[in-house]
Design an enzyme around this catalytic site. Structure first.
Site, mmCIF file in Angstrom:
data_model
loop_
_atom_site.group_PDB
_atom_site.id
_atom_site.type_symbol
_atom_site.label_atom_id
_atom_site.label_comp_id
_atom_site.label_asym_id
_atom_site.label_seq_id
_atom_site.Cartn_x
_atom_site.Cartn_y
_atom_site.Cartn_z
ATOM 1 N N CYS A 132 -11.171 3.059 0.102
ATOM 2 C CA CYS A 132 -9.840 3.286 -0.084
ATOM 3 C C CYS A 132 -9.460 2.600 1.370
ATOM 4 C CB CYS A 132 -9.577 4.819 0.054
ATOM 5 S SG CYS A 132 -7.901 5.300 0.931
ATOM 6 N N CYS A 192 -4.312 -1.686 -2.014
ATOM 7 C CA CYS A 192 -4.445 -0.104 -2.254
ATOM 8 C C CYS A 192 -5.660 0.010 -3.555
ATOM 9 C CB CYS A 192 -3.416 0.333 -2.443
ATOM 10 S SG CYS A 192 -3.247 2.067 -2.984
ATOM 11 N N ASP A 219 0.723 -1.180 0.152
ATOM 12 C CA ASP A 219 -0.003 -0.072 0.182
ATOM 13 C C ASP A 219 0.757 1.239 0.083
ATOM 14 O OD1 ASP A 219 -2.360 1.544 0.308
ATOM 15 O OD2 ASP A 219 -1.919 1.877 2.331
ATOM 16 N N SER A 220 0.383 2.428 -0.155
ATOM 17 C CA SER A 220 0.978 3.600 0.012
ATOM 18 C C SER A 220 1.504 4.095 1.174
ATOM 19 C CB SER A 220 0.175 4.793 -0.455
ATOM 20 O OG SER A 220 -1.081 5.046 0.000
ATOM 21 N N GLU A 257 -2.592 8.482 8.323
ATOM 22 C CA GLU A 257 -1.143 8.396 8.331
ATOM 23 C C GLU A 257 -0.685 9.148 9.743
ATOM 24 O OE1 GLU A 257 1.043 6.989 6.188
ATOM 25 O OE2 GLU A 257 -0.447 5.942 5.274
ATOM 26 N N HIS A 285 -7.438 2.965 3.514
ATOM 27 C CA HIS A 285 -7.181 3.611 4.868
ATOM 28 C C HIS A 285 -8.359 4.054 5.635
ATOM 29 C CE1 HIS A 285 -3.282 5.015 3.033
ATOM 30 N NE2 HIS A 285 -2.869 5.432 4.046
HETATM 31 N N1 DGL Z 1 -4.652 3.406 0.545
HETATM 32 C C1 DGL Z 1 -4.753 3.594 -0.516
HETATM 33 C C2 DGL Z 1 -6.148 3.411 -1.733
HETATM 34 O O1 DGL Z 1 -6.646 2.272 -1.231
HETATM 35 C C3 DGL Z 1 -4.184 5.126 -1.062
HETATM 36 C C4 DGL Z 1 -4.362 6.352 -0.469
HETATM 37 C C5 DGL Z 1 -3.460 7.389 -0.791
HETATM 38 O O2 DGL Z 1 -2.203 7.072 -0.820
HETATM 39 O O3 DGL Z 1 -3.979 8.255 -1.388
HETATM 40 O O4 DGL Z 1 -6.631 3.906 -2.540
#
Ligand code: DGL
Length: 269
Positions: free
Chosen positions: A193, A83, A20-21, A161, A195
């Site tokens: 997403c 992600c 993931d990011s 984050e 997150h």
């Molecule tokens: N967690 C990621 C997603 O599901 C990316 C969030 C990000 O880095 O902008 O899209």
């Protein structure tokens, strides 16, 4: 996918790589752990390049390939692209270029479409995910007759984050991102997403009781389970970040305390 599985005949996939990011994919790792407690997992959070959501497609694709190479080098034999943005932008290219199985995640439009009673659904996701051709195909396939209202939520990623899951900043962001969708009478919100599930308790407490949330983490874990053929020999969880490992470990303590993660630094181009 059948090519990928053929590759493993006689050589059973064991280590699950997750990317993931940043810390978002930990919400998916938690679900995978719940369903596959014996499986060794290696996670990479590309914190040095977070967020992905506002980056252009070629950059997200390049990062996803770099992380995939690194996970394969670390022994991963199945990769979970935890992600939505990276899945939407890169999963087809990954599948065509690597001979291993990939499990991706994308906003749960199909389950949302079957749940809504008002015929209006809200999709919370990154800018990149919402702009992706794959997302538009999902809507055209599963929600053609519905009203689909999309909303990028960059502050949600930033808050998670920073390990901030409750309080005024979160509530203000929730209000900003959901009020127009609520006014349009949506009754289902997609957490598109990885997150966002960490904010689900606050979202549930802030939005009216009849609102339902869709988060695809446990469905992804079920799909991963179907991919595995092995009986693992150990069940270690390794977490790597391209950012600051101490900070990442502190975030793991907030987000997934049950794992007791000591994160390691990963140097990548
Ligand atoms: N967690 C990621 C997603 O599901 C990316 C969030 C990000 O880095 O902008 O899209």
């Amino acid at each position: 996918m059948s090519f990928a599985l053929t590759h493993f005949i006689g050589k059973l996939p064991e280590v699950i790589g997750i990317l993931d990011s940043g810390v978002g994919g930990l919400s998916v790792m938690r679900e995978i752990r719940a369903q596959l407690p014996e499986q060794p997992l290696t996670y990479i959070g590309d914190t040095a390049w977070c967020p992905y959501g506002n980056k252009d497609f070629s950059e997200i694709r390049d990062r996803t390939f770099i992380l995939t190479d690194s996970l394969i080098e670390a022994g991963a034999e199945v990769i979970v692209v935890a992600c939505n943005s990276a899945t939407i932008v890169a999963i087809e290219a990954l599948r065509s270029q690597y001979p291993i199985p990939f499990v991706g995640m994308e906003p749960g439009v199909k389950p949302a479409a079957s749940l809504t009673k008002t015929g209006t659904i809200g999709v919370l996701a990154t800018e990149a995910s919402l702009a992706g051709e794959k997302f538009h195909r999902l809507v055209a396939t599963h929600a053609r007759d519905l009203r689909v209202i999309t909303q990028p939520c960059p502050k949600f990623v930033e808050l998670v984050e920073r390990g901030i899951l409750t309080g005024a900043e979160v509530e203000e962001a929730i209000d900003e991102y959901t009020s127009a969708i609520l006014k349009a009478d949506a009754d289902v919100f997609i957490l598109g997403c990885s997150h966002y599930p960490f904010l689900r308790p606050t979202l549930e407490a802030s939005l009216p009781d009849h609102i339902q949330f869709i988060d695809t983490g446990s469905a992804i874990a079920r799909r991963v389970k179907q991919q595995l053929l092995s009986s693992p020999t150990h069940n270690k969880v390794k977490v790597l970040t391209t950012g600051n490992p101490e900070q990442f470990s502190q975030l793991c303590e907030i987000l997934i305390p049950e794992f007791q993660i000591k994160c390691q630094a990963l140097k990548l181009p």
